[in-house]
Design a protein around this motif. Structure first.
Motif, PDB file in Angstrom:
ATOM      1  N   PRO A  43       0.821  -1.207   0.000  1.00 39.56           N
ATOM      2  CA  PRO A  43       0.000   0.000   0.000  1.00 39.56           C
ATOM      3  C   PRO A  43       0.858   1.262   0.000  1.00 39.56           C
ATOM      4  CG  PRO A  43      -0.819  -1.598   1.581  1.00 39.56           C
ATOM      5  CD  PRO A  43       0.502  -2.112   1.105  1.00 39.56           C
ATOM      6  N   GLY A  44       0.355   2.318  -0.629  1.00 38.59           N
ATOM      7  CA  GLY A  44       1.087   3.568  -0.666  1.00 38.59           C
ATOM      8  C   GLY A  44       2.224   3.523  -1.670  1.00 38.59           C
ATOM      9  N   ASP A  45       3.295   4.240  -1.356  1.00 37.96           N
ATOM     10  CA  ASP A  45       4.460   4.302  -2.234  1.00 37.96           C
ATOM     11  C   ASP A  45       5.340   3.083  -1.991  1.00 37.96           C
ATOM     12  OD1 ASP A  45       6.701   4.892  -3.709  1.00 37.96           O
ATOM     13  OD2 ASP A  45       6.956   6.921  -2.904  1.00 37.96           O
ATOM     14  N   PRO A  46       5.514   2.199  -2.988  1.00 36.03           N
ATOM     15  CA  PRO A  46       6.302   0.985  -2.769  1.00 36.03           C
ATOM     16  C   PRO A  46       7.803   1.204  -2.842  1.00 36.03           C
ATOM     17  CG  PRO A  46       5.535   1.043  -5.020  1.00 36.03           C
ATOM     18  CD  PRO A  46       4.960   2.265  -4.346  1.00 36.03           C
ATOM     19  N   TYR A  47       8.234   2.424  -3.167  1.00 37.02           N
ATOM     20  CA  TYR A  47       9.658   2.706  -3.299  1.00 37.02           C
ATOM     21  C   TYR A  47      10.225   3.239  -1.987  1.00 37.02           C
ATOM     22  CZ  TYR A  47       9.022   2.150  -8.329  1.00 37.02           C
ATOM     23  OH  TYR A  47       8.755   1.640  -9.566  1.00 37.02           O
ATOM     24  N   ASP A  48      11.528   3.029  -1.807  1.00 34.78           N
ATOM     25  CA  ASP A  48      12.251   3.525  -0.647  1.00 34.78           C
ATOM     26  C   ASP A  48      13.188   4.651  -1.086  1.00 34.78           C
ATOM     27  OD1 ASP A  48      11.200   1.508   1.198  1.00 34.78           O
ATOM     28  OD2 ASP A  48      12.398   0.096   0.014  1.00 34.78           O
ATOM     29  N   PRO A  49      13.482   5.609  -0.198  1.00 32.10           N
ATOM     30  CA  PRO A  49      14.326   6.745  -0.599  1.00 32.10           C
ATOM     31  C   PRO A  49      15.664   6.323  -1.192  1.00 32.10           C
ATOM     32  CG  PRO A  49      13.295   7.186   1.514  1.00 32.10           C
ATOM     33  CD  PRO A  49      12.983   5.752   1.182  1.00 32.10           C
ATOM     34  N   GLU A  50      16.276   5.284  -0.636  1.00 32.67           N
ATOM     35  CA  GLU A  50      17.589   4.863  -1.127  1.00 32.67           C
ATOM     36  C   GLU A  50      17.541   4.237  -2.517  1.00 32.67           C
ATOM     37  OE1 GLU A  50      16.201   1.690   1.921  1.00 32.67           O
ATOM     38  OE2 GLU A  50      16.107   3.890   1.667  1.00 32.67           O
ATOM     39  N   ASP A  51      16.343   3.864  -2.972  1.00 41.39           N
ATOM     40  CA  ASP A  51      16.227   3.311  -4.324  1.00 41.39           C
ATOM     41  C   ASP A  51      16.743   4.291  -5.373  1.00 41.39           C
ATOM     42  OD1 ASP A  51      15.044   1.029  -3.314  1.00 41.39           O
ATOM     43  OD2 ASP A  51      12.994   1.679  -3.753  1.00 41.39           O
ATOM     44  N   PHE A  52      16.609   5.592  -5.090  1.00 50.70           N
ATOM     45  CA  PHE A  52      16.903   6.621  -6.087  1.00 50.70           C
ATOM     46  C   PHE A  52      18.256   7.298  -5.864  1.00 50.70           C
ATOM     47  CE2 PHE A  52      12.316   6.161  -5.713  1.00 50.70           C
ATOM     48  CZ  PHE A  52      11.968   5.953  -7.043  1.00 50.70           C
ATOM     49  N   GLU A  53      19.068   6.726  -4.976  1.00 48.31           N
ATOM     50  CA  GLU A  53      20.368   7.323  -4.674  1.00 48.31           C
ATOM     51  C   GLU A  53      21.431   6.747  -5.608  1.00 48.31           C
ATOM     52  OE1 GLU A  53      20.890   6.680  -0.505  1.00 48.31           O
ATOM     53  OE2 GLU A  53      19.269   8.055   0.053  1.00 48.31           O
ATOM     54  N   ALA A  54      21.370   7.165  -6.873  1.00 47.12           N
ATOM     55  CA  ALA A  54      22.318   6.724  -7.896  1.00 47.12           C
ATOM     56  C   ALA A  54      22.384   7.796  -8.976  1.00 47.12           C
ATOM     57  CB  ALA A  54      21.898   5.379  -8.491  1.00 47.12           C
ATOM     58  N   ASP A  55      23.396   7.703  -9.821  1.00 43.28           N
ATOM     59  CA  ASP A  55      23.524   8.664 -10.917  1.00 43.28           C
ATOM     60  C   ASP A  55      22.412   8.486 -11.939  1.00 43.28           C
ATOM     61  OD1 ASP A  55      26.160   9.892 -10.165  1.00 43.28           O
ATOM     62  OD2 ASP A  55      26.784   7.806 -10.331  1.00 43.28           O
ATOM     63  N   ASP A  56      22.032   7.229 -12.178  1.00 46.28           N
ATOM     64  CA  ASP A  56      20.940   6.897 -13.098  1.00 46.28           C
ATOM     65  C   ASP A  56      20.041   5.887 -12.411  1.00 46.28           C
ATOM     66  OD1 ASP A  56      20.747   8.270 -15.463  1.00 46.28           O
ATOM     67  OD2 ASP A  56      22.145   6.996 -16.550  1.00 46.28           O
ATOM     68  N   VAL A  57      18.727   6.057 -12.557  1.00 42.92           N
ATOM     69  CA  VAL A  57      17.771   5.127 -11.951  1.00 42.92           C
ATOM     70  C   VAL A  57      16.754   4.719 -13.004  1.00 42.92           C
ATOM     71  CG1 VAL A  57      16.075   4.744 -10.120  1.00 42.92           C
ATOM     72  CG2 VAL A  57      18.050   6.232  -9.693  1.00 42.92           C
ATOM     73  N   ALA A  58      16.523   3.409 -13.106  1.00 42.66           N
ATOM     74  CA  ALA A  58      15.507   2.871 -14.006  1.00 42.66           C
ATOM     75  C   ALA A  58      14.553   1.997 -13.203  1.00 42.66           C
ATOM     76  CB  ALA A  58      16.145   2.048 -15.118  1.00 42.66           C
ATOM     77  N   SER A  59      13.298   1.998 -13.586  1.00 42.66           N
ATOM     78  CA  SER A  59      12.324   1.073 -13.011  1.00 42.66           C
ATOM     79  C   SER A  59      11.698   0.282 -14.150  1.00 42.66           C
ATOM     80  CB  SER A  59      11.235   1.826 -12.242  1.00 42.66           C
ATOM     81  OG  SER A  59      10.258   0.910 -11.734  1.00 42.66           O
ATOM     82  N   VAL A  60      11.689  -1.036 -14.016  1.00 48.05           N
ATOM     83  CA  VAL A  60      11.150  -1.898 -15.065  1.00 48.05           C
ATOM     84  C   VAL A  60      10.157  -2.886 -14.476  1.00 48.05           C
ATOM     85  CG1 VAL A  60      13.202  -1.667 -16.529  1.00 48.05           C
ATOM     86  CG2 VAL A  60      13.088  -3.542 -14.886  1.00 48.05           C
ATOM     87  N   ASP A  61       9.058  -3.097 -15.195  1.00 45.12           N
ATOM     88  CA  ASP A  61       8.048  -4.090 -14.827  1.00 45.12           C
ATOM     89  C   ASP A  61       7.440  -3.823 -13.453  1.00 45.12           C
ATOM     90  OD1 ASP A  61       6.592  -6.415 -15.634  1.00 45.12           O
ATOM     91  OD2 ASP A  61       7.771  -7.638 -14.255  1.00 45.12           O
ATOM     92  N   PHE A  62       7.312  -2.545 -13.104  1.00 46.69           N
ATOM     93  CA  PHE A  62       6.787  -2.224 -11.780  1.00 46.69           C
ATOM     94  C   PHE A  62       6.076  -0.881 -11.829  1.00 46.69           C
ATOM     95  CE2 PHE A  62       7.192  -1.332  -7.118  1.00 46.69           C
ATOM     96  CZ  PHE A  62       6.513  -2.470  -6.700  1.00 46.69           C
ATOM     97  N   ARG A  63       5.493  -0.486 -10.702  1.00 50.91           N
ATOM     98  CA  ARG A  63       4.684   0.720 -10.612  1.00 50.91           C
ATOM     99  C   ARG A  63       5.496   1.987 -10.873  1.00 50.91           C
ATOM    100  NH1 ARG A  63       1.623   0.097  -4.972  1.00 50.91           N
ATOM    101  NH2 ARG A  63       1.520   2.364  -5.230  1.00 50.91           N
ATOM    102  N   TYR A  64       4.798   3.004 -11.322  1.00 53.05           N
ATOM    103  CA  TYR A  64       5.421   4.283 -11.660  1.00 53.05           C
ATOM    104  C   TYR A  64       5.796   5.052 -10.389  1.00 53.05           C
ATOM    105  CZ  TYR A  64       6.135   8.736 -14.040  1.00 53.05           C
ATOM    106  OH  TYR A  64       6.674   9.890 -14.543  1.00 53.05           O
TER     107      TYR A  64
END
Length: 334
Positions: A43-64
């Motif tokens: 429920p809610g936002d399934p992402y964690d803040p550290e998921d985006f701590e990179a120079d480039d971030v991609a998400s595939v086959d998952f929620r926006y």
């Protein structure tokens, strides 16, 4: 520069999509540090803040995600846009690096097609992986025996992905998808070490689900939340009851969280389906496709999970009788 590849966890299409994006990234940038991060619906936002701590971030086959650090996005789930503003944010994007097509059979196949057409990136060296991702994620099996009896190398790898919870091993596996044949990888020692007991467990699960399943009209439901944590083969109910229309199941997943899965029989005609599984589960923080979707509950939230299962079962039972079973190919999967 480092890249994070966020992907649908414990899912063959998610693993294949992550591998293919890694191949695409390497063609564009050459070798660079790559972290593969599995994600699961909640429920809610399934992402964690550290998921985006990179120079480039991609998400595939998952929620926006609306996070401004998300540089690349590929998905084919009908439930991709769940939080307020998600769809509008996606539609307003001008990067030319975010793609969504709910009609695509698999994210892996969709990603390969998009990067070929838009970025002249040839991933045909991974045609075997792409072909099986399409088959598995669209449940395009000739009958329930194939995905239940698990004799094809790709289906052994599917079983590995769904049951492996060692993150380092999961990253190794995704990288190996790009350098090994599916048969060669299925024979690898670390894959076999997990598979041998799991295949024996699968034989036990065939009996267990056959004994536990309750059929009401053309809806089958069962609960295995009193069983040890493991992934159950979602095709076993159709193996026992090939004419059933819907299946609603409760099992336990990582951290003993309760997982509810609702699915439509992929061997029935499309016009026999009256409900979108994704739409039924989205109010509970879930996601997926019109034909199969899932959501999770806290480990101790058994009463709510059971209540939701009962409500969805009742909704599906109120549908009109099922159309006759056909020999047509399957239409959708997890």
């Amino acid at each position: 520069m480092a890249v994070h590849i966020l992907h649908h966890g414990w899912c063959f299409d998610g693993a294949a999509s992550a591998a293919l994006f890694a191949a695409f990234d390497r063609q564009r940038h050459g070798p660079r540090p790559c972290r593969l991060i599995p994600k699961d619906h909640r429920p809610g936002d399934p992402y964690d803040p550290e998921d985006f701590e990179a120079d480039d971030v991609a998400s595939v086959d998952f929620r926006y995600s609306q996070d401004p650090r998300l540089a690349w996005y590929f998905d084919h789930h009908a439930s991709a846009f769940q939080l307020p503003g998600d769809r509008e944010h996606f539609l307003a994007d001008t990067s030319g690096q975010k793609f969504h097509d709910p009609t695509a059979s698999s994210c892996a196949g969709y990603l390969a097609r998009v990067v070929r057409e838009r970025f002249a990136c040839d991933l045909s060296a991974h045609a075997e992986l792409i072909r099986w991702a399409e088959i598995i994620d669209s449940a395009a099996f000739p009958d329930p025996r194939m995905p239940v009896e698990l004799t094809e190398p790709a289906l052994l790898l599917m079983t590995f992905v769904e049951n492996n919870h060692d993150r380092e091993l999961g990253e190794r596996f995704i990288h190996d998808l790009l350098v090994c044949s599916l048969a060669g990888l299925a024979a690898a020692d670390y894959v076999q070490a997990l598979l041998r007991p799991r295949l024996e467990q699968n034989r036990h699960d065939i009996r267990l689900i056959g004994e536990t399943a309750v059929v009401e009209g053309d809806v089958l439901h069962y609960s295995l939340i009193d069983q040890p944590v493991r992934a159950y083969n979602k095709f076993i109910p159709y193996y026992h009851h090939p004419r059933i229309r819907y299946v609603v199941a409760l099992t336990r997943g990582p951290d003993r969280r309760i997982k509810l899965t609702a699915g439509y029989n992929p061997w029935l005609p499309r016009d026999a389906r009256e409900h979108s599984m994704a739409a039924l589960l989205e109010p509970h923080g879930g996601g997926g496709h019109p034909y199969v979707a899932g959501c999770t509950f806290a480990a101790d939230d058994e009463d709510r999970a059971v209540a939701v299962q009962r409500a969805i079962t009742a909704t599906l039972r109120s549908s009109r009788p099922a159309a006759p079973l056909t020999a047509a190919r399957a239409h959708s999967g997890a």
